[in-house]
Design an enzyme around this catalytic site. Structure first.
Site, PDB file in Angstrom:
ATOM      1  N   HIS A  51      -7.699  -8.205  -2.540  1.00 20.36           N
ATOM      2  CA  HIS A  51      -8.970  -7.548  -2.220  1.00 20.36           C
ATOM      3  C   HIS A  51      -8.905  -6.069  -2.545  1.00 20.36           C
ATOM      4  O   HIS A  51      -7.831  -5.466  -2.572  1.00 20.36           O
ATOM      5  CB  HIS A  51      -9.336  -7.731  -0.744  1.00 20.36           C
ATOM      6  CG  HIS A  51      -8.373  -7.092   0.201  1.00 20.36           C
ATOM      7  ND1 HIS A  51      -7.187  -7.679   0.556  1.00 20.36           N
ATOM      8  CD2 HIS A  51      -8.410  -5.902   0.853  1.00 20.36           C
ATOM      9  CE1 HIS A  51      -6.534  -6.885   1.398  1.00 20.36           C
ATOM     10  NE2 HIS A  51      -7.243  -5.793   1.585  1.00 20.36           N
ATOM     11  N   ARG A  86      -3.497 -11.820   3.554  1.00 17.33           N
ATOM     12  CA  ARG A  86      -4.760 -11.306   3.023  1.00 17.33           C
ATOM     13  C   ARG A  86      -4.934 -11.787   1.598  1.00 17.33           C
ATOM     14  O   ARG A  86      -4.012 -11.663   0.780  1.00 17.33           O
ATOM     15  CB  ARG A  86      -4.782  -9.770   3.012  1.00 17.33           C
ATOM     16  CG  ARG A  86      -4.802  -9.043   4.345  1.00 17.33           C
ATOM     17  CD  ARG A  86      -5.887  -9.466   5.319  1.00 17.33           C
ATOM     18  NE  ARG A  86      -7.199  -9.827   4.787  1.00 17.33           N
ATOM     19  CZ  ARG A  86      -8.143  -8.979   4.397  1.00 17.33           C
ATOM     20  NH1 ARG A  86      -7.955  -7.691   4.480  1.00 17.33           N
ATOM     21  NH2 ARG A  86      -9.318  -9.402   3.949  1.00 17.33           N
ATOM     22  N   TYR A  97       0.834  -1.206   0.000  1.00 16.86           N
ATOM     23  CA  TYR A  97       0.000   0.000   0.000  1.00 16.86           C
ATOM     24  C   TYR A  97       0.863   1.248   0.000  1.00 16.86           C
ATOM     25  O   TYR A  97       1.919   1.286   0.647  1.00 16.86           O
ATOM     26  CB  TYR A  97      -0.872   0.043   1.262  1.00 16.86           C
ATOM     27  CG  TYR A  97      -2.045  -0.890   1.263  1.00 16.86           C
ATOM     28  CD1 TYR A  97      -3.269  -0.513   0.726  1.00 16.86           C
ATOM     29  CD2 TYR A  97      -1.929  -2.155   1.827  1.00 16.86           C
ATOM     30  CE1 TYR A  97      -4.355  -1.375   0.753  1.00 16.86           C
ATOM     31  CE2 TYR A  97      -3.013  -3.024   1.856  1.00 16.86           C
ATOM     32  CZ  TYR A  97      -4.222  -2.619   1.319  1.00 16.86           C
ATOM     33  OH  TYR A  97      -5.294  -3.474   1.347  1.00 16.86           O
ATOM     34  N   TYR A 129      -0.914 -10.238   0.392  1.00 18.20           N
ATOM     35  CA  TYR A 129       0.245  -9.843   1.217  1.00 18.20           C
ATOM     36  C   TYR A 129       0.112 -10.433   2.623  1.00 18.20           C
ATOM     37  O   TYR A 129      -0.993 -10.698   3.101  1.00 18.20           O
ATOM     38  CB  TYR A 129       0.361  -8.310   1.292  1.00 18.20           C
ATOM     39  CG  TYR A 129      -0.872  -7.604   1.807  1.00 18.20           C
ATOM     40  CD1 TYR A 129      -1.069  -7.424   3.179  1.00 18.20           C
ATOM     41  CD2 TYR A 129      -1.847  -7.125   0.940  1.00 18.20           C
ATOM     42  CE1 TYR A 129      -2.208  -6.787   3.665  1.00 18.20           C
ATOM     43  CE2 TYR A 129      -2.981  -6.495   1.408  1.00 18.20           C
ATOM     44  CZ  TYR A 129      -3.147  -6.322   2.763  1.00 18.20           C
ATOM     45  OH  TYR A 129      -4.266  -5.701   3.242  1.00 18.20           O
ATOM     46  N   HIS A 151     -10.805  -2.529  -1.146  1.00 14.37           N
ATOM     47  CA  HIS A 151     -11.685  -1.939  -0.136  1.00 14.37           C
ATOM     48  C   HIS A 151     -12.707  -1.029  -0.820  1.00 14.37           C
ATOM     49  O   HIS A 151     -12.352  -0.254  -1.703  1.00 14.37           O
ATOM     50  CB  HIS A 151     -10.873  -1.093   0.849  1.00 14.37           C
ATOM     51  CG  HIS A 151      -9.892  -1.889   1.657  1.00 14.37           C
ATOM     52  ND1 HIS A 151     -10.183  -2.390   2.896  1.00 14.37           N
ATOM     53  CD2 HIS A 151      -8.613  -2.256   1.406  1.00 14.37           C
ATOM     54  CE1 HIS A 151      -9.138  -3.036   3.380  1.00 14.37           C
ATOM     55  NE2 HIS A 151      -8.165  -2.970   2.497  1.00 14.37           N
TER      56      HIS A 151
END
Lengths: 252, 199
Positions: free
Chosen positions: A170, A167, A118, A157, A172
């Site tokens: 995905h 995770r 991120y 990740y 959000h």
């Protein structure tokens, strides 16, 4: 692509919000998702019928939305470069529990880059940042509740929870609806990702049918040859009760 | 077999996670060049009617730690109790604000105007209040609560009246700390747990 202008003066619809079905949502306290242990209220929520505070909500106009806001491949590009990753189109429709479209409502997304990193001051994972990928997008639904984004498939990740938790891929989603009581944040997963069944965050949803609704299917009919794959993700927000003797059109 | 309802079920929530700022307050995440400015920077514009107030607080987890990663949204009426979009509402009050707990101190600040009392159904009148919606890593579905003000008449508020354990009413009260300044702390769990709402 810009949808027609939203009505200048949104009308206040007095029909009450339907109660939220908490059994269809994730369990707030779930020991397998360790952070929830100290962040879930222990006492019951205070339930009562929604009031004007929950039945009204912020509206955002088209003037706030830039032409590239829903294109994550290009909205952080340096010069002519594009974001690295598998090109995908993510699209769908926002409706409410009565099946009515939710037009002109803000949909925001954020996600990791193709390597699972991120662009955030707090993310220290060693997968590299992509200089051409920011990771946020936003759009307004059109007259019939449809939205779409162009982006890249985010990477899976690892994250600190149990010794080796990952995770699944995905995106959000943040959705406003037309009432503050409809406010929702969720995550979209990808069909076929084996990490979904291993993820303690996905597993906070105890109803498997509900979790499956967050798994977007591949939609080859809406993909484009030699360009991008497509995933469809429809979103349902809380509905409003149909009231008798209502002398204004429903759904405004 | 019973009649099948055609009512759909709401999409389930998932946690906003630690990186919620990227999508909602990108400048907080260090992402400053996608949008011209963050959405919901202020609930009011210069010239809005009403008393200016500043509310400071923290969101505490069950261990008493002030969380550094909470994101909060607020929604309120204007000084006369009208919400944006309702007829006669102050056009300089959007009523919506987004703010984050500070990454070092965990403190949040909301600068706004004091809202007016809000008329509800059946003659109900709600004392001045600001609705809050709190999301963070570890919060699986956003938490709703309200800020009321200890220096207002809250005696007839229908929501506060529903709180059986009367000392818990205090968890929804902003306490005055000076001229136009208030403190409002949110405790997710344990002693002094905030009253969270399901409306």
């Amino acid at each position: 692509m810009p949808p027609p202008d939203a009505p200048a003066e949104p009308q206040y619809d007095a029909a009450a919000l339907m109660p939220r079905r908490h059994d269809m949502h994730p369990r707030p306290y779930d020991p397998d998702y360790k952070t929830s242990v100290t962040r879930a209220p222990r006492l019951p929520l205070l339930s009562m019928q929604a009031t004007p505070t929950e039945e009204t909500g912020p509206r955002f106009g088209h003037d706030r939305i830039g032409p590239l806001d829903n294109d994550l491949i290009r909205n952080h590009a340096q010069g002519d470069a594009l974001a690295i990753g598998e090109r995908i189109r993510v699209f769908g429709r926002v409706i409410d529990e009565t099946g009515r479209a939710v037009p002109h409502t803000l949909v925001e997304i954020w996600q990791a880059n193709a390597g699972g990193r991120y662009r955030h001051i707090k993310d220290t994972y060693f997968a590299p940042l992509d200089p051409n990928f920011g990771g946020c997008g936003r759009t307004l639904t059109d007259e019939t509740g449809h939205y779409e984004f162009m982006t890249i498939r985010p990477g899976a990740y690892p994250w600190p929870n149990r010794a080796n938790d990952w995770r699944p891929m995905h995106i959000h989603f943040s959705i406003f609806g037309h009432a503050f009581g409809q406010r929702l944040i969720s995550q979209m997963y990808f069909q076929g990702d084996p990490l979904i069944d291993l993820c303690p965050i996905a597993a906070t949803i105890k109803d498997r049918g509900q979790l499956d609704r967050l798994v977007a299917p591949l939609d080859m009919q809406n993909a484009r040859g030699m360009d991008y794959l497509a995933y469809r993700f429809d979103i349902v927000l809380r509905g409003r009760r149909q009231t008798m003797f209502e002398n204004r059109p429903e759904g405004l | 077999m019973l009649h099948q309802s055609d009512r759909l079920i709401e999409t389930p929530s998932q946690t906003a996670g630690p990186y919620v700022h990227i999508g909602c307050i990108p400048s907080f995440a260090g992402l400053k060049d996608v949008y011209p400015e963050d959405l919901g920077r202020s609930p009011i514009e210069p010239g809005a009617r009403g008393t200016r107030i500043t509310i400071t607080g923290s969101v505490y987890d069950g261990t008493g730690w002030a969380m550094r990663d909470a994101m909060i949204e607020s929604w309120q009426a204007d000084a006369e109790g009208r919400f944006a979009g309702q007829s006669g509402a102050d056009p300089l009050v959007s009523g919506f604000c987004r703010f984050a707990a500070d990454k070092d101190s965990g403190e949040f600040i909301l600068r706004t105007i004091k809202p007016g009392a809000v008329a509800g159904r059946d003659g109900m009148v709600f004392a001045p209040h600001i609705a809050l919606w709190i999301v963070a890593r570890g919060i699986n579905i956003g938490l709703s609560t309200r800020i009321y003000f200890e220096d207002e008449d809250n005696s007839a508020d229908p929501l506060l009246a529903r709180i059986e354990q009367r000392p818990r009413v205090q968890t929804l009260m902003a306490t005055a700390t000076g001229a136009g300044t208030y403190r409002f702390d949110i405790r997710l769990q344990g002693e002094g747990e905030t009253v969270f709402l399901d409306l």
